[in-house]
Motif scaffolding. Structure first.
Motif, PDB file in Angstrom:
ATOM      1  N   ALA A 185       0.823  -1.207   0.000  1.00 31.50           N
ATOM      2  CA  ALA A 185       0.000   0.000   0.000  1.00 31.50           C
ATOM      3  C   ALA A 185       0.861   1.263   0.000  1.00 31.50           C
ATOM      4  CB  ALA A 185      -0.930  -0.002   1.210  1.00 31.50           C
ATOM      5  N   SER A 186       1.931   1.244   0.770  1.00 31.90           N
ATOM      6  CA  SER A 186       2.821   2.399   0.834  1.00 31.90           C
ATOM      7  C   SER A 186       3.483   2.667  -0.512  1.00 31.90           C
ATOM      8  CB  SER A 186       3.880   2.177   1.915  1.00 31.90           C
ATOM      9  OG  SER A 186       4.797   3.240   1.964  1.00 31.90           O
ATOM     10  N   LEU A 187       3.953   1.611  -1.160  1.00 28.98           N
ATOM     11  CA  LEU A 187       4.618   1.771  -2.458  1.00 28.98           C
ATOM     12  C   LEU A 187       3.649   2.288  -3.521  1.00 28.98           C
ATOM     13  CD1 LEU A 187       6.802  -1.467  -2.447  1.00 28.98           C
ATOM     14  CD2 LEU A 187       7.637   0.907  -2.315  1.00 28.98           C
ATOM     15  N   LEU A 188       2.435   1.763  -3.517  1.00 28.33           N
ATOM     16  CA  LEU A 188       1.449   2.234  -4.495  1.00 28.33           C
ATOM     17  C   LEU A 188       0.983   3.645  -4.170  1.00 28.33           C
ATOM     18  CD1 LEU A 188      -0.586  -1.053  -5.006  1.00 28.33           C
ATOM     19  CD2 LEU A 188       0.933   0.056  -6.658  1.00 28.33           C
ATOM     20  N   GLY A 189       0.976   3.992  -2.886  1.00 31.63           N
ATOM     21  CA  GLY A 189       0.660   5.368  -2.521  1.00 31.63           C
ATOM     22  C   GLY A 189       1.686   6.344  -3.069  1.00 31.63           C
ATOM     23  N   GLU A 190       2.951   5.901  -3.127  1.00 30.74           N
ATOM     24  CA  GLU A 190       4.026   6.768  -3.620  1.00 30.74           C
ATOM     25  C   GLU A 190       4.136   6.755  -5.134  1.00 30.74           C
ATOM     26  OE1 GLU A 190       8.845   7.517  -2.946  1.00 30.74           O
ATOM     27  OE2 GLU A 190       7.765   5.993  -1.781  1.00 30.74           O
ATOM     28  N   TYR A 191       3.991   5.567  -5.756  1.00 32.21           N
ATOM     29  CA  TYR A 191       4.254   5.452  -7.194  1.00 32.21           C
ATOM     30  C   TYR A 191       2.992   5.307  -8.044  1.00 32.21           C
ATOM     31  CZ  TYR A 191       9.116   5.052  -5.864  1.00 32.21           C
ATOM     32  OH  TYR A 191      10.370   5.311  -5.348  1.00 32.21           O
ATOM     33  N   GLY A 192       1.871   5.031  -7.427  1.00 34.48           N
ATOM     34  CA  GLY A 192       0.607   5.010  -8.154  1.00 34.48           C
ATOM     35  C   GLY A 192       0.241   3.683  -8.783  1.00 34.48           C
ATOM     36  N   THR A 193       1.161   3.116  -9.561  1.00 33.64           N
ATOM     37  CA  THR A 193       0.890   1.841 -10.238  1.00 33.64           C
ATOM     38  C   THR A 193       2.106   0.929 -10.137  1.00 33.64           C
ATOM     39  OG1 THR A 193       1.758   2.520 -12.400  1.00 33.64           O
ATOM     40  CG2 THR A 193      -0.561   3.046 -11.929  1.00 33.64           C
ATOM     41  N   ASP A 196       3.471  -0.579 -12.674  1.00 34.87           N
ATOM     42  CA  ASP A 196       4.360  -0.236 -13.785  1.00 34.87           C
ATOM     43  C   ASP A 196       5.312   0.891 -13.399  1.00 34.87           C
ATOM     44  OD1 ASP A 196       3.356  -2.164 -15.454  1.00 34.87           O
ATOM     45  OD2 ASP A 196       2.006  -0.815 -16.533  1.00 34.87           O
ATOM     46  N   ARG A 197       4.795   1.910 -12.741  1.00 32.11           N
ATOM     47  CA  ARG A 197       5.648   3.038 -12.329  1.00 32.11           C
ATOM     48  C   ARG A 197       6.622   2.609 -11.245  1.00 32.11           C
ATOM     49  NH1 ARG A 197       0.745   7.452 -11.956  1.00 32.11           N
ATOM     50  NH2 ARG A 197       0.406   7.691 -14.216  1.00 32.11           N
ATOM     51  N   LEU A 198       6.184   1.723 -10.369  1.00 32.69           N
ATOM     52  CA  LEU A 198       7.080   1.205  -9.333  1.00 32.69           C
ATOM     53  C   LEU A 198       8.232   0.431  -9.968  1.00 32.69           C
ATOM     54  CD1 LEU A 198       7.859   0.491  -6.406  1.00 32.69           C
ATOM     55  CD2 LEU A 198       6.187  -1.385  -6.525  1.00 32.69           C
ATOM     56  N   LEU A 199       7.932  -0.402 -10.961  1.00 28.11           N
ATOM     57  CA  LEU A 199       8.981  -1.189 -11.616  1.00 28.11           C
ATOM     58  C   LEU A 199       9.910  -0.295 -12.434  1.00 28.11           C
ATOM     59  CD1 LEU A 199       6.931  -4.333 -12.697  1.00 28.11           C
ATOM     60  CD2 LEU A 199       8.453  -4.073 -10.731  1.00 28.11           C
ATOM     61  N   THR A 200       9.361   0.784 -12.987  1.00 27.42           N
ATOM     62  CA  THR A 200      10.214   1.747 -13.689  1.00 27.42           C
ATOM     63  C   THR A 200      11.190   2.393 -12.712  1.00 27.42           C
ATOM     64  OG1 THR A 200       8.529   2.204 -15.356  1.00 27.42           O
ATOM     65  CG2 THR A 200      10.224   3.877 -15.041  1.00 27.42           C
ATOM     66  N   ALA A 201      10.672   2.736 -11.530  1.00 22.68           N
ATOM     67  CA  ALA A 201      11.544   3.315 -10.503  1.00 22.68           C
ATOM     68  C   ALA A 201      12.590   2.311 -10.042  1.00 22.68           C
ATOM     69  CB  ALA A 201      10.706   3.789  -9.322  1.00 22.68           C
ATOM     70  N   ALA A 202      12.215   1.046  -9.961  1.00 23.03           N
ATOM     71  CA  ALA A 202      13.157   0.012  -9.522  1.00 23.03           C
ATOM     72  C   ALA A 202      14.293  -0.167 -10.511  1.00 23.03           C
ATOM     73  CB  ALA A 202      12.416  -1.312  -9.329  1.00 23.03           C
ATOM     74  N   SER A 213      15.815  -4.755  -4.453  1.00 21.96           N
ATOM     75  CA  SER A 213      16.293  -6.135  -4.454  1.00 21.96           C
ATOM     76  C   SER A 213      15.123  -7.128  -4.423  1.00 21.96           C
ATOM     77  CB  SER A 213      17.214  -6.370  -3.254  1.00 21.96           C
ATOM     78  OG  SER A 213      17.613  -7.714  -3.182  1.00 21.96           O
ATOM     79  N   LYS A 214      14.114  -6.835  -3.629  1.00 22.86           N
ATOM     80  CA  LYS A 214      12.943  -7.720  -3.543  1.00 22.86           C
ATOM     81  C   LYS A 214      12.199  -7.776  -4.875  1.00 22.86           C
ATOM     82  CE  LYS A 214      12.424  -6.834   1.399  1.00 22.86           C
ATOM     83  NZ  LYS A 214      11.704  -6.052   2.422  1.00 22.86           N
ATOM     84  N   LEU A 215      12.038  -6.648  -5.518  1.00 19.75           N
ATOM     85  CA  LEU A 215      11.348  -6.617  -6.810  1.00 19.75           C
ATOM     86  C   LEU A 215      12.162  -7.339  -7.878  1.00 19.75           C
ATOM     87  CD1 LEU A 215      10.076  -2.923  -6.776  1.00 19.75           C
ATOM     88  CD2 LEU A 215       8.693  -4.983  -6.418  1.00 19.75           C
ATOM     89  N   SER A 216      13.470  -7.173  -7.824  1.00 18.67           N
ATOM     90  CA  SER A 216      14.334  -7.835  -8.791  1.00 18.67           C
ATOM     91  C   SER A 216      14.262  -9.351  -8.649  1.00 18.67           C
ATOM     92  CB  SER A 216      15.777  -7.364  -8.618  1.00 18.67           C
ATOM     93  OG  SER A 216      16.641  -8.054  -9.499  1.00 18.67           O
ATOM     94  N   ALA A 217      14.239  -9.817  -7.405  1.00 18.52           N
ATOM     95  CA  ALA A 217      14.180 -11.258  -7.159  1.00 18.52           C
ATOM     96  C   ALA A 217      12.867 -11.869  -7.641  1.00 18.52           C
ATOM     97  CB  ALA A 217      14.368 -11.537  -5.666  1.00 18.52           C
TER      98      ALA A 217
END
Length: 312
Positions: free
Chosen positions: A214-222, A224-230, A243-247
């Motif tokens: 919830a916190s990550l989606l609150g910051e990045y919205g979607t 797709d945007r979270l993975l772009t940031a990663a 690291s967690k997203l990459s794994a």
């Protein structure tokens, strides 16, 4: 009465009825009818209490679509009784409930209640399509959180959530979703992807639970945007989350397509499906009353008929 469409996640409801009503209720040959009676009572109460003028019993023509399994082989795998090559797998269903499903379809048909499924798709996808395109206010009745993604105040689409029982129904609106999960309904599929769901065999991203998702989606919205940031070392996303997203990259490449409800199926219109509720008359009423006596459905059929009689 203003028109209002109710969409039933039918399997969710008849499973709840089966486990909530004593299986000592049987017809003369000993076959349990608890799920039939429980479902009919639910429909009578729900349509009356929430003012439904149209109703569709949405059906799992394929409860575990192979196109979803091809993306995530563990999808609902713990619920498979038998793998069927070239067709829907057989789900683990208690024999006493399995025997009642044809009765449910027969009684709903005689009551004039529309049943709609779609080959290769779950009831969720049928619900998602009607909820996205129907021009009426919509109530979705389910115990499945995945359907929270169809909640949309602007479209007057809400979920009547049954997980806490028929005496403790929750009305899920935009505000209710935000209050409960700190995300918008439009973010629910991404949230469920990140969090995972063991009941559906979805692993989620290890180390990312509900609060972090919830916190990550609150910051990045979607997502797709979270993975772009990663993927951007300068984005400010923490190294631990990166690291967690990459794994979980392989999972994240396919899970959104599994989690997101289909919204563009080719389904009959409300008129073609016969969704408008109406009193049961003539031979259909006589047949239904006869079956009610033969199958020990008396009180439940009577309550359903009374609810439908209000639609004169």
């Amino acid at each position: 009465m203003a028109d209002r469409l109710m969409l039933l996640d039918t399997a969710s409801l008849y499973f709840r009825a089966f486990y909530g009503v004593p299986d000592s209720i049987r017809r003369a040959d000993g076959t349990p009818v608890n799920a039939v009676r429980g479902l009919l009572d639910m429909i009578a109460r729900l349509t009356t209490d929430y003012g439904a003028t149209h109703l569709i019993a949405c059906w799992d023509d394929d409860w575990r679509p192979q196109w979803r399994v091809a993306l995530i082989p563990t999808y609902k795998s713990h619920r498979v009784a038998e793998v069927v090559a070239g067709g829907p797998d057989v789900e683990i269903v208690p024999d006493a409930l399995e025997a009642q499903i044809p009765m449910i379809r027969r009684v709903l048909g005689l009551a004039g209640i529309a049943i709609v499924g779609a080959a290769g798709h779950e009831a969720d996808d049928v619900i998602g399509t009607y909820a996205s395109h129907a021009r009426l206010p919509i109530d979705v009745v389910t115990g499945d959180r995945d359907l929270f993604q169809v909640v949309d105040d602007a479209r007057q689409a809400r979920v009547i959530y049954t997980a806490r029982g028929m005496k403790n129904l929750e009305i899920m609106t935009d505000a209710a979703i935000v209050g409960k999960y700190r995300i918008l309904p439009a973010q629910y599929a991404d949230y469920a992807t990140l969090r995972g769901d063991t009941s559906d065999g979805l692993s989620g991203v290890a180390g990312i639970g509900e609060k972090t998702a919830a916190s990550l989606l609150g910051e990045y919205g979607t997502l797709d945007r979270l993975l772009t940031a990663a993927a951007d070392a300068g984005s400010g996303l923490s190294a631990a989350v990166r690291s967690k997203l990459s794994a979980a990259s392989d999972y994240l490449a396919v899970a959104p397509s599994v989690v997101k409800i289909v919204r563009d199926l080719d389904l009959p219109t409300l008129e073609e499906a016969g969704a408008q509720l109406h009193p049961v008359v003539g031979s259909s009423r006589a047949d239904l009353e006869r079956l009610a006596a033969e199958w020990n459905l008396g009180g439940s059929v009577r309550r359903l008929l009374e609810a439908l009689d209000l639609r004169r």
